[in-house]
Scaffold this active site. Structure first.
Site, mmCIF file in Angstrom:
data_model
loop_
_atom_site.group_PDB
_atom_site.id
_atom_site.type_symbol
_atom_site.label_atom_id
_atom_site.label_comp_id
_atom_site.label_asym_id
_atom_site.label_seq_id
_atom_site.Cartn_x
_atom_site.Cartn_y
_atom_site.Cartn_z
ATOM 1 N N ASP A 259 0.851 -1.192 0.000
ATOM 2 C CA ASP A 259 0.000 0.000 0.000
ATOM 3 C C ASP A 259 0.889 1.245 0.000
ATOM 4 O O ASP A 259 0.405 2.344 -0.271
ATOM 5 C CB ASP A 259 -0.904 -0.015 1.239
ATOM 6 C CG ASP A 259 -1.902 1.130 1.240
ATOM 7 O OD1 ASP A 259 -2.584 1.302 0.205
ATOM 8 O OD2 ASP A 259 -2.000 1.850 2.250
ATOM 9 N N GLU A 264 6.657 7.025 -3.965
ATOM 10 C CA GLU A 264 5.198 7.092 -4.195
ATOM 11 C C GLU A 264 4.654 8.524 -4.341
ATOM 12 O O GLU A 264 3.569 8.726 -4.902
ATOM 13 C CB GLU A 264 4.444 6.377 -3.071
ATOM 14 C CG GLU A 264 4.475 7.096 -1.743
ATOM 15 C CD GLU A 264 3.686 6.375 -0.657
ATOM 16 O OE1 GLU A 264 3.704 5.142 -0.611
ATOM 17 O OE2 GLU A 264 3.056 7.073 0.157
#
Ligand SMILES: NC(=O)C1=CN([C@@H]2O[C@H](COP(=O)(O)OP(=O)(O)OC[C@H]3O[C@@H](n4cnc5c(N)ncnc54)[C@H](O)[C@@H]3O)[C@@H](O)[C@H]2O)C=CC1
Ligand SMILES: O=C(O)C(=O)[C@H](O)COP(=O)(O)O
Length: 330
Positions: A259, A264
């Site tokens: 996740d 990111e």
């Protein structure tokens, strides 16, 4: 009193309006940009500042300017606060607060979803179905009660994960320097190596610190069972991503869900349809049917969003009243 909230999403506006209704002495303005050296001037004229962002704030000028503007705090609507230079914040008299435990169930329920998805081989099934293959080959699954779940970091989120899997009948083990007696009926504390070597599911729930940076690397993947499922819903850099790719390629582990992932910030919560993502390791993971990648949505539930907004604003109020917030981290 005037508060400026950076990087506000539309779904946060409801909880913000509710808070203002209960606090008529406060005026809140919002924007959609992260706090950095280019945007810090927006905070001029405000009494309090609230942020939520993945991008780090390494530039000392940000902390210096907040002090010059007379601001006394910097409140994060998140649990993780590794993006802040705490030494600079402290030097400039800023009380930094986070929101611990806004909803441990939010992340732990995503971990459950990931485990179910991977255990039942749903990625592989879907990939095959798309070209007309409906066979059962290699989809025989294990049931959760037969498995050992290994948690690295059994704090608020890790212990919520432990409770879910214990309730489903799994054996739960955990490595954490802090041993909580209230978890004695839920899990057994072991060392890190025992988790890596014996768990069928290894799930990461530590903060990102110098100690946890790349704590999961090639050496650790080699210790895991070749049938293991690996999950990271903590912070990307806790895992050396290229080693995760190699471990999956070399079948040192069976499957993974991430996740959070290295690099990111320019990807998560952005629409990159038709555009390059400039992240080779992520592209490799996205192409694997035995990997589930989610864009840092572990926290993203109604309960969590409500609590993140409300608890942060309560902390700002506490500090503006000259009191100390229980959530101050510096
Ligand atoms: N995916 C997402 O959306 C979210 C991710 N997070 C991440 O999850 C992390 C954990 O959150 P909480 O459980 O609320 O924090 P917490 O502080 O309650 O628990 C962290 C636990 O990790 C342990 N720990 C620290 N270093 C360790 C090590 N080297 N080995 C084993 N255990 C270690 C600590 O002793 C503590 O018990 C946050 O710091 C944040 O980075 C938090 C919220 C949402
Ligand atoms: O609370 C945290 O920590 C999270 O990871 C949430 O996803 C939100 O925080 P950011 O990572 O977006 O700062």
């Amino acid at each position: 009193m005037k508060i400026l909230m950076y990087t506000v999403r539309p779904d946060e506006q409801g909880p913000i309006n509710e808070w203002v209704k209960q606090h008529p002495d406060y005026h809140i303005d919002t924007n959609t940009v992260p706090l950095n050296a280019d945007t810090v001037d927006l905070a001029k004229g405000y009494d309090g500042v609230v942020i939520l962002q993945h991008a780090s704030i390494p530039d000392p000028i940000v902390y210096q300017k907040l002090r010059e503007f007379g601001i006394k705090q910097l409140s994060l609507r998140s649990t993780g606060y590794e993006i802040i230079d705490l030494a600079e914040a402290t030097k400039n008299g800023l009380a930094v607060t986070n929101v611990p435990g806004y909803s441990p169930r939010s992340v732990s329920e995503l971990v459950l979803a990931d485990v179910m998805y991977l255990l039942r081989h749903l990625g592989e099934v879907r990939e095959r179905e798309q070209h007309g293959d409906f066979r059962w080959t290699n989809t025989e699954a294990k049931e959760i009660h037969t498995l050992t779940v290994g948690i690295i970091g059994a704090g608020k989120i890790g212990s919520a994960v432990a409770r879910i899997f214990r309730a489903l009948g799994a054996t739960v083990i955990a490595a954490d320097p802090i041993h909580r007696p209230d978890l004695n009926d839920t899990l057994t504390y072991v060392d890190h190596e025992t988790v890596y070597k014996t768990a069928d599911i290894v799930t990461m729930h530590t903060p990102l610190t110098d100690e946890t940076h790349h704590m999961i690397n090639a050496k650790v993947f080699k210790e895991m069972k070749s049938t293991a499922i690996f999950i990271n819903a903590s912070r990307g850099p806790v895992v050396k991503t290229e080693d995760l790719v190699d471990a999956l390629d070399n079948k040192e582990i069976a499957a993974a869900a991430i996740d959070t992932f290295e690099g990111e910030t320019p990807i998560v919560n952005h629409d990159l349809t038709g555009k390059p993502i400039h992240n080779d390791n992520l592209e490799k993971l996205l192409a694997m049917p035995n990997v589930n990648v989610s864009p840092h949505i572990g926290f993203y539930t109604e309960v969590a969003v409500q609590n993140m907004v409300e608890i942060t604003l309560n902390d700002v109020e506490t500090i503006l009243q000259g009191k100390t917030s229980l959530h101050q981290v510096n």
